[in-house]
Design a protein around this motif. Structure first.
Motif, PDB file in Angstrom:
ATOM      1  N   PHE A 200      16.859 -11.896   8.144  1.00 34.59           N
ATOM      2  CA  PHE A 200      16.682 -11.950   6.725  1.00 34.59           C
ATOM      3  C   PHE A 200      17.840 -11.317   5.888  1.00 34.59           C
ATOM      4  O   PHE A 200      17.743 -11.217   4.626  1.00 34.59           O
ATOM      5  N   GLY A 201      18.606 -10.724   6.494  1.00 33.43           N
ATOM      6  CA  GLY A 201      19.775  -9.821   5.793  1.00 33.43           C
ATOM      7  C   GLY A 201      19.300  -8.476   5.296  1.00 33.43           C
ATOM      8  O   GLY A 201      19.788  -7.956   4.355  1.00 33.43           O
ATOM      9  N   ARG A 202      18.363  -8.059   5.668  1.00 31.75           N
ATOM     10  CA  ARG A 202      17.510  -6.790   5.248  1.00 31.75           C
ATOM     11  C   ARG A 202      16.309  -6.710   6.137  1.00 31.75           C
ATOM     12  O   ARG A 202      15.802  -7.596   6.832  1.00 31.75           O
ATOM     13  N   GLU A 203      15.710  -5.217   5.983  1.00 34.62           N
ATOM     14  CA  GLU A 203      14.421  -5.272   6.840  1.00 34.62           C
ATOM     15  C   GLU A 203      13.419  -6.211   6.479  1.00 34.62           C
ATOM     16  O   GLU A 203      13.170  -6.415   5.185  1.00 34.62           O
ATOM     17  N   ALA A 204      12.543  -6.709   7.261  1.00 38.76           N
ATOM     18  CA  ALA A 204      11.476  -7.316   7.058  1.00 38.76           C
ATOM     19  C   ALA A 204      10.141  -7.244   7.718  1.00 38.76           C
ATOM     20  O   ALA A 204      10.559  -6.319   8.879  1.00 38.76           O
ATOM     21  N   PHE A 205       9.122  -7.187   7.290  1.00 37.22           N
ATOM     22  CA  PHE A 205       7.795  -6.653   7.899  1.00 37.22           C
ATOM     23  C   PHE A 205       6.830  -7.980   7.820  1.00 37.22           C
ATOM     24  O   PHE A 205       6.771  -8.699   7.148  1.00 37.22           O
TER      25      PHE A 205
ATOM     26  N   GLU B 197       0.711  -1.283   0.019  1.00 39.17           N
ATOM     27  CA  GLU B 197       0.239  -0.139  -0.070  1.00 39.17           C
ATOM     28  C   GLU B 197       1.058   1.226   0.023  1.00 39.17           C
ATOM     29  O   GLU B 197       0.394   2.218  -0.194  1.00 39.17           O
ATOM     30  N   GLY B 198       2.193   1.164   0.272  1.00 40.22           N
ATOM     31  CA  GLY B 198       3.161   2.198   0.272  1.00 40.22           C
ATOM     32  C   GLY B 198       2.640   3.341   1.589  1.00 40.22           C
ATOM     33  O   GLY B 198       3.234   4.490   1.461  1.00 40.22           O
ATOM     34  N   ALA B 199       2.046   2.659   2.420  1.00 34.92           N
ATOM     35  CA  ALA B 199       1.630   3.664   3.593  1.00 34.92           C
ATOM     36  C   ALA B 199       2.830   3.779   4.847  1.00 34.92           C
ATOM     37  O   ALA B 199       2.770   4.484   5.457  1.00 34.92           O
ATOM     38  N   GLY B 200       3.597   2.665   4.800  1.00 38.96           N
ATOM     39  CA  GLY B 200       4.552   2.672   5.855  1.00 38.96           C
ATOM     40  C   GLY B 200       3.874   1.994   7.142  1.00 38.96           C
ATOM     41  O   GLY B 200       4.738   1.960   7.988  1.00 38.96           O
ATOM     42  N   GLU B 201       2.797   1.637   7.319  1.00 42.80           N
ATOM     43  CA  GLU B 201       2.155   1.351   8.467  1.00 42.80           C
ATOM     44  C   GLU B 201       2.378  -0.427   8.602  1.00 42.80           C
ATOM     45  O   GLU B 201       1.460  -0.972   8.566  1.00 42.80           O
ATOM     46  N   MET B 202       3.519  -0.751   8.733  1.00 45.05           N
ATOM     47  CA  MET B 202       3.949  -2.119   8.924  1.00 45.05           C
ATOM     48  C   MET B 202       4.722  -2.500  10.134  1.00 45.05           C
ATOM     49  O   MET B 202       5.406  -1.734  10.734  1.00 45.05           O
ATOM     50  N   PHE B 203       4.192  -3.792  10.482  1.00 47.95           N
ATOM     51  CA  PHE B 203       4.931  -4.339  11.858  1.00 47.95           C
ATOM     52  C   PHE B 203       6.470  -4.658  11.168  1.00 47.95           C
ATOM     53  O   PHE B 203       6.455  -5.639  10.375  1.00 47.95           O
ATOM     54  N   ARG B 204       7.361  -4.379  12.054  1.00 48.98           N
ATOM     55  CA  ARG B 204       8.779  -4.737  11.563  1.00 48.98           C
ATOM     56  C   ARG B 204       8.998  -6.174  12.190  1.00 48.98           C
ATOM     57  O   ARG B 204       8.597  -6.635  13.361  1.00 48.98           O
ATOM     58  N   VAL B 205       9.624  -7.368  11.455  1.00 45.99           N
ATOM     59  CA  VAL B 205      10.018  -8.500  11.977  1.00 45.99           C
ATOM     60  C   VAL B 205      11.737  -8.449  12.119  1.00 45.99           C
ATOM     61  O   VAL B 205      12.218  -8.413  11.130  1.00 45.99           O
TER      62      VAL B 205
END
Length: 461
Positions: free
Chosen positions: A197-202, A166-174
């Motif tokens: 995961f070697g990178r940001e994940a959500f 959605e491109g809104a940035g309202e995501m829970f980080r893992v």
């Protein structure tokens, strides 16, 4: 195998033995007889058990039984002389399986939904939440039957993702990094290259992008799974964790998308009405009077079609003093959507061709350059219940849209790659499953149509 209460009550006539195992909803004791209403959750009604003093454990055990106790009863099924029930079970034996403590909170009285949310481990035993869960089950079954009967392939989309659909940035980080002492780069920023995961994940906000992968090979697919929004919203319409139904169809345009959405919604509602008549009668009587008429009207009526521009003109000409001003370019709010569905056309509406600037990057840009082939399905009482679009399959247009919204093409390399290799027009929609259950049952708060609501400040149970 023991018959369920539903099966026992569906017998054509009394007579013969029966065994019921369940929980006591009400217990009435007198010197000469005890009446126990036993429910196993298989249907709205319980089965009345009549226990006579001749039972060997009548005085020592049966007369102690109270609300919430678990019992195992065998006896003879007889016609009931009482009103509102066909049968009763004249007990030959009553065994206590589990007692309740003195602090058991579900006594025979009405409890507020707010109170029941605090005891979500027990609230399925109430009439209302039990009925909600049976309706939810019937609706879930209908989701799968609709798509399976039409040759769709179910795709299991990932719960963990690096993409913000959605491109809104309202995501829970893992993350598995130590929050007290995360590794940092030269500039002091957290170094997610050292994360699991070697990178940001959500946690995913939608399975749509992955469904597009499936549609590009299997033609028609659907996902049905949990999605997450880290939106700090405490309203009766929002959850932090909810279930989404998301079909995706290759060689499909916006009109085909709208036709499928209408058929899908009617199918789910029709299935619930057929499979859960007693539960729905309860909702019609106790929760929202007239909900059955509303649902019948949705099933029987063709959905209206309006463009966003036409909807704005109707709202502006209504003379209504809305809380949110109406103007072209602004998103429609719930009050606008409900006015259109409930008062203007008095039936569901498919609103199409929204302004480009208020919609995500993946929607097909119309020839006017300022609108996209998006659609929202609006229903009375709720407003938007389905949102979808024809997807942008033209590589150069998609790249331009991503640049407009500040999205990194490197993060979506595979999504762009689909447009380089055998790209075709395709479309899909998303339906918040809890919104459907809320609409069908008439429940006022979305937290009461999911077994374990996840909302800001609460992740209990």
């Amino acid at each position: 195998m023991t018959e369920s209460v539903r099966e026992i009550l569906a017998r054509p006539a009394a007579g013969g033995g029966a065994r019921v195992r369940g929980w006591v909803k009400t217990a009435r004791h007198s010197k000469g007889v005890s009446f126990l209403e036993v429910s196993d959750g298989s249907c709205f009604d319980g089965l009345q058990v009549v226990a006579a003093p001749e039972l060997p454990n009548f005085e020592s055990e049966v007369r102690r039984i109270g609300t919430g106790w678990a019992v195992d009863v065998e006896g003879e099924l007889a016609d009931s002389p009482g009103k509102g029930q066909r049968f009763e079970l004249q007990a030959r034996s009553v065994a206590i399986v589990g007692e309740t403590g003195a602090d058991y909170p579900l006594q025979k009285k009405r409890h507020s939904f707010e109170f029941l949310r605090d005891i979500a481990h027990l609230r399925p035993r109430t009439n209302t939440i039990g009925a909600v869960l049976r309706v939810r089950n019937a609706a879930s079954h209908a989701v799968h039957s609709f798509f399976q009967e039409r040759g769709f392939v179910q795709l299991h989309a990932p719960v963990i993702t690096a993409s913000d659909c959605e491109g809104a940035g309202e995501m829970f980080r893992v993350t598995t990094l130590d929050p007290a002492s995360p590794p940092r780069g030269e500039g002091g920023e957290v170094d997610y290259a050292q994360d699991f995961f070697g990178r940001e994940a959500f946690l995913t906000v939608s399975g749509q992008l992955e469904a597009e992968i499936g549609a590009a090979a299997l033609s028609n697919v659907y996902t049905f799974g949990p999605t997450f929004r880290a939106e700090n919203s405490n309203t009766s319409r929002h959850l932090s964790e909810f279930w989404m139904v998301e079909p995706e169809m290759a060689f499909c345009d916006l009109e085909g998308n709208a036709e499928l959405a209408e058929a899908f919604l009617k199918h789910v509602i029709r299935a619930v009405l057929e499979r859960c008549p007693d539960d729905m009668a309860f909702f019609n009587e106790r929760i929202e009077k007239g909900v059955l008429d509303t649902l019948a009207h949705v099933v029987d009526s063709p959905f209206e079609r309006l463009s966003y521009s036409e909807a704005v003109e109707i709202l502006e000409a209504s003379g209504r003093d809305f809380d949110f001003p109406v103007k072209w370019g602004a998103d429609l709010q719930s009050e606008h959507e409900r006015f259109l569905a409930e008062e203007h056309v008095k039936r569901p509406i498919v609103v199409t061709d929204y302004p480009k600037n208020i919609k995500p990057f993946y929607m097909y840009v119309n020839d006017d350059g300022r609108s996209v082939r998006a659609m929202d399905v609006l229903v009375p009482k709720v407003g938007e219940i389905i949102g979808g679009s024809q997807r942008e399959h033209r590589l150069e247009v998609l790249e331009a849209r991503m640049q407009e919204q500040g999205l990194s093409q490197d993060d979506y390399w595979w999504y762009l790659d689909l447009r380089r290799h055998g790209s075709v027009p395709h479309a899909g929609f998303g339906l918040g499953f809890e919104r459907v259950v809320q609409f069908v049952t008439g429940m006022a708060n979305i937290r009461d149509v999911i077994p374990f609501p996840r909302v800001p400040g609460s992740a209990e149970f």
